[in-house]
Design a protein around this motif. Structure first.
Motif, PDB file in Angstrom:
ATOM      1  N   GLU A 169     -12.331   4.814  14.953  1.00 31.00           N
ATOM      2  CA  GLU A 169     -11.546   4.387  16.109  1.00 31.00           C
ATOM      3  C   GLU A 169     -10.202   5.104  16.180  1.00 31.00           C
ATOM      4  OE1 GLU A 169     -13.357   0.062  17.230  1.00 31.00           O
ATOM      5  OE2 GLU A 169     -11.712   0.062  15.761  1.00 31.00           O
ATOM      6  N   SER A 170      -9.659   5.469  15.029  1.00 32.66           N
ATOM      7  CA  SER A 170      -8.431   6.270  15.021  1.00 32.66           C
ATOM      8  C   SER A 170      -8.689   7.652  15.628  1.00 32.66           C
ATOM      9  CB  SER A 170      -7.915   6.414  13.584  1.00 32.66           C
ATOM     10  OG  SER A 170      -6.793   7.275  13.535  1.00 32.66           O
ATOM     11  N   LEU A 171      -9.807   8.250  15.250  1.00 30.13           N
ATOM     12  CA  LEU A 171     -10.179   9.553  15.801  1.00 30.13           C
ATOM     13  C   LEU A 171     -10.540   9.444  17.282  1.00 30.13           C
ATOM     14  CD1 LEU A 171     -12.284  10.866  12.795  1.00 30.13           C
ATOM     15  CD2 LEU A 171     -10.075  11.761  13.558  1.00 30.13           C
ATOM     16  N   ALA A 172     -11.118   8.319  17.663  1.00 36.82           N
ATOM     17  CA  ALA A 172     -11.450   8.105  19.073  1.00 36.82           C
ATOM     18  C   ALA A 172     -10.191   8.155  19.936  1.00 36.82           C
ATOM     19  CB  ALA A 172     -12.151   6.754  19.243  1.00 36.82           C
ATOM     20  N   THR A 173      -9.130   7.540  19.447  1.00 35.32           N
ATOM     21  CA  THR A 173      -7.851   7.576  20.160  1.00 35.32           C
ATOM     22  C   THR A 173      -7.296   9.000  20.206  1.00 35.32           C
ATOM     23  OG1 THR A 173      -7.349   5.307  19.475  1.00 35.32           O
ATOM     24  CG2 THR A 173      -5.496   6.676  20.175  1.00 35.32           C
ATOM     25  N   GLU A 174      -7.419   9.698  19.097  1.00 33.59           N
ATOM     26  CA  GLU A 174      -6.883  11.060  19.004  1.00 33.59           C
ATOM     27  C   GLU A 174      -7.627  12.036  19.923  1.00 33.59           C
ATOM     28  OE1 GLU A 174      -6.364  14.554  15.592  1.00 33.59           O
ATOM     29  OE2 GLU A 174      -6.625  12.456  14.981  1.00 33.59           O
ATOM     30  N   TYR A 175      -8.960  11.904  19.993  1.00 33.70           N
ATOM     31  CA  TYR A 175      -9.765  12.880  20.726  1.00 33.70           C
ATOM     32  C   TYR A 175     -10.195  12.412  22.114  1.00 33.70           C
ATOM     33  CZ  TYR A 175     -10.085  15.823  16.597  1.00 33.70           C
ATOM     34  OH  TYR A 175      -9.774  16.650  15.536  1.00 33.70           O
ATOM     35  N   GLY A 176     -10.011  11.139  22.423  1.00 43.15           N
ATOM     36  CA  GLY A 176     -10.363  10.652  23.748  1.00 43.15           C
ATOM     37  C   GLY A 176     -11.848  10.494  23.983  1.00 43.15           C
ATOM     38  N   VAL A 177     -12.595  10.155  22.937  1.00 45.95           N
ATOM     39  CA  VAL A 177     -14.019   9.879  23.054  1.00 45.95           C
ATOM     40  C   VAL A 177     -14.311   8.605  22.262  1.00 45.95           C
ATOM     41  CG1 VAL A 177     -14.554  11.404  21.103  1.00 45.95           C
ATOM     42  CG2 VAL A 177     -16.365  10.802  22.730  1.00 45.95           C
ATOM     43  N   SER A 178     -15.142   7.730  22.775  1.00 43.96           N
ATOM     44  CA  SER A 178     -15.342   6.411  22.174  1.00 43.96           C
ATOM     45  C   SER A 178     -16.153   6.486  20.882  1.00 43.96           C
ATOM     46  CB  SER A 178     -16.060   5.483  23.160  1.00 43.96           C
ATOM     47  OG  SER A 178     -15.277   5.275  24.311  1.00 43.96           O
ATOM     48  N   TYR A 179     -15.743   5.691  19.905  1.00 41.43           N
ATOM     49  CA  TYR A 179     -16.522   5.551  18.677  1.00 41.43           C
ATOM     50  C   TYR A 179     -17.443   4.348  18.843  1.00 41.43           C
ATOM     51  CZ  TYR A 179     -17.813   5.341  13.786  1.00 41.43           C
ATOM     52  OH  TYR A 179     -18.545   5.334  12.613  1.00 41.43           O
ATOM     53  N   LEU A 180     -18.713   4.554  18.566  1.00 47.72           N
ATOM     54  CA  LEU A 180     -19.696   3.488  18.746  1.00 47.72           C
ATOM     55  C   LEU A 180     -19.571   2.468  17.610  1.00 47.72           C
ATOM     56  CD1 LEU A 180     -22.099   2.846  20.710  1.00 47.72           C
ATOM     57  CD2 LEU A 180     -23.590   3.734  18.894  1.00 47.72           C
ATOM     58  N   PRO A 181     -19.221   1.221  17.919  1.00 53.83           N
ATOM     59  CA  PRO A 181     -19.095   0.216  16.856  1.00 53.83           C
ATOM     60  C   PRO A 181     -20.439   0.004  16.176  1.00 53.83           C
ATOM     61  CG  PRO A 181     -19.017  -0.824  19.015  1.00 53.83           C
ATOM     62  CD  PRO A 181     -18.958   0.651  19.248  1.00 53.83           C
ATOM     63  N   SER A 182     -20.433  -0.044  14.853  1.00 57.75           N
ATOM     64  CA  SER A 182     -21.721  -0.104  14.160  1.00 57.75           C
ATOM     65  C   SER A 182     -21.570  -0.486  12.697  1.00 57.75           C
ATOM     66  CB  SER A 182     -22.425   1.262  14.242  1.00 57.75           C
ATOM     67  OG  SER A 182     -21.543   2.293  13.844  1.00 57.75           O
ATOM     68  N   ASP A 183     -22.560  -1.179  12.237  1.00 52.43           N
ATOM     69  CA  ASP A 183     -22.821  -1.378  10.819  1.00 52.43           C
ATOM     70  C   ASP A 183     -24.341  -1.438  10.736  1.00 52.43           C
ATOM     71  OD1 ASP A 183     -23.142  -2.014   8.201  1.00 52.43           O
ATOM     72  OD2 ASP A 183     -21.882  -3.810   8.218  1.00 52.43           O
ATOM     73  N   PHE A 184     -24.953  -0.276  10.527  1.00 57.16           N
ATOM     74  CA  PHE A 184     -26.403  -0.161  10.668  1.00 57.16           C
ATOM     75  C   PHE A 184     -27.188  -0.844   9.556  1.00 57.16           C
ATOM     76  CE2 PHE A 184     -24.998   3.623  13.206  1.00 57.16           C
ATOM     77  CZ  PHE A 184     -25.427   3.124  14.432  1.00 57.16           C
ATOM     78  N   LYS A 185     -26.488  -1.442   8.593  1.00 58.06           N
ATOM     79  CA  LYS A 185     -27.177  -2.275   7.595  1.00 58.06           C
ATOM     80  C   LYS A 185     -27.697  -3.562   8.235  1.00 58.06           C
ATOM     81  CE  LYS A 185     -23.554  -2.240   4.847  1.00 58.06           C
ATOM     82  NZ  LYS A 185     -22.818  -1.040   5.325  1.00 58.06           N
ATOM     83  N   LYS A 186     -27.050  -3.983   9.320  1.00 55.71           N
ATOM     84  CA  LYS A 186     -27.439  -5.219  10.002  1.00 55.71           C
ATOM     85  C   LYS A 186     -28.834  -5.082  10.609  1.00 55.71           C
ATOM     86  CE  LYS A 186     -23.356  -6.957   9.163  1.00 55.71           C
ATOM     87  NZ  LYS A 186     -23.194  -8.018   8.143  1.00 55.71           N
ATOM     88  N   LYS A 187     -29.411  -6.218  10.948  1.00 50.93           N
ATOM     89  CA  LYS A 187     -30.754  -6.257  11.544  1.00 50.93           C
ATOM     90  C   LYS A 187     -31.791  -5.578  10.640  1.00 50.93           C
ATOM     91  CE  LYS A 187     -31.106  -5.979  16.045  1.00 50.93           C
ATOM     92  NZ  LYS A 187     -31.016  -5.567  17.467  1.00 50.93           N
ATOM     93  N   ASN A 188     -31.567  -5.709   9.324  1.00 54.53           N
ATOM     94  CA  ASN A 188     -32.484  -5.122   8.337  1.00 54.53           C
ATOM     95  C   ASN A 188     -32.614  -3.613   8.478  1.00 54.53           C
ATOM     96  OD1 ASN A 188     -33.268  -7.489   6.873  1.00 54.53           O
ATOM     97  ND2 ASN A 188     -34.570  -8.082   8.598  1.00 54.53           N
ATOM     98  N   GLY A 189     -31.523  -2.974   8.896  1.00 56.94           N
ATOM     99  CA  GLY A 189     -31.555  -1.534   9.097  1.00 56.94           C
ATOM    100  C   GLY A 189     -31.859  -0.750   7.830  1.00 56.94           C
TER     101      GLY A 189
END
Length: 261
Positions: A169-189
């Motif tokens: 999210e820090s880089l998203a602010t710096e570069y102007g592109v959204s960071y996809l919120p995620s924790d792919f361990k969830k949902k038995n990933g």
């Protein structure tokens, strides 16, 4: 005092963001609007990517970036990259998947982490490595005109999803592109990634890629074969016929996680 600590911990738990819920909301919005969105996705390896690609390819046009300068040996780097491409060739995915290329920059990893050679795994050295890979992903996402960027790293039980989100999210602010919120361990990933690795016979590793993670994996493997009393000894000590100095040979021979065999 104990009660106060329990209350503080409870507040932290209540205030902790639910990345999966945030991701669900974004995916729901994409489904409702039907507008094509491009996700520039950093991939660490085929096994970790397997579930994430399966999960997200129905929502996004995916551009995959294999950029992992932490991988110490170029032969290993090439092998992991080729395995990711094989997965995409062999497994059917609902949406389009493309590849973006980046240089192998192992020397840059050592420059950035100089002085942190003794740092434990999941510490500051790893956070620098997260930032390196996510920064490259953000840079290339902007050039590609992507709406989002992200990484597969959070699927690993050994990776800090909160820190990845913070950096992303820090880089998203710096570069102007959204960071996809995620924790792919969830949902038995993570469990699903193990299943897909077996189904497609994916090359799995017992270390992240850098020489330090390989040493840590080797030490852990050697300790697991030691008598209980010997496991508390510093590595390099000799106890009951076990010599930890043989750890590097074991690491060379062991390139598949036991779970994936």
């Amino acid at each position: 005092m104990a009660d106060e600590e329990e209350i503080d911990e409870g507040k932290i738990a209540m205030n902790r963001r639910n990345y999966q819920r945030e991701l669900d909301d974004i995916l729901s919005g994409i489904s409702q609007t039907g507008t094509e969105q491009t996700l520039f996705l950093h991939c660490c390896c085929a096994p970790c990517s397997s579930y994430v690609l399966e999960y997200l390819s129905g929502y996004f046009r995916l551009i995959l970036l294999f950029y992992n300068p932490n991988i110490t040996e170029e032969k290993e780097y090439v092998k992991r990259k080729a395995e990711l491409k094989r997965l995409v060739r062999e497994k059917p995915f609902p949406g389009p998947i493309e590849f973006a290329d980046a240089d192998y920059e192992d020397k840059l990893f050592f420059q950035k982490t100089k002085g942190l050679e003794q740092e434990p795994e999941c510490g500051r050295r790893c956070f620098i490595c997260y930032e390196m890979r996510l920064r490259k992903t953000a840079e290339m996402a902007v050039k590609a005109g992507a709406q989002f960027f992200c990484t597969t790293l959070s699927i690993s039980p050994h990776k800090n999803a909160d820190k990845l989100m913070e950096i992303g999210e820090s880089l998203a602010t710096e570069y102007g592109v959204s960071y996809l919120p995620s924790d792919f361990k969830k949902k038995n990933g993570y469990k699903r990634s193990i299943e897909l690795s077996r189904e497609y016979n994916l090359y799995r590793q017992n270390y992240c890629g850098c020489i330090y993670s390989r040493q840590a994996a080797s030490q852990s493997r050697v300790r697991s074969h030691l008598p209980t009393a010997a496991r508390c000894l510093p590595l390099g000590k000799k106890q009951s016929g076990f010599i930890d100095g043989r750890q590097d040979n074991e690491a060379e021979q062991h390139h598949r996680w036991e779970e994936g065999q």
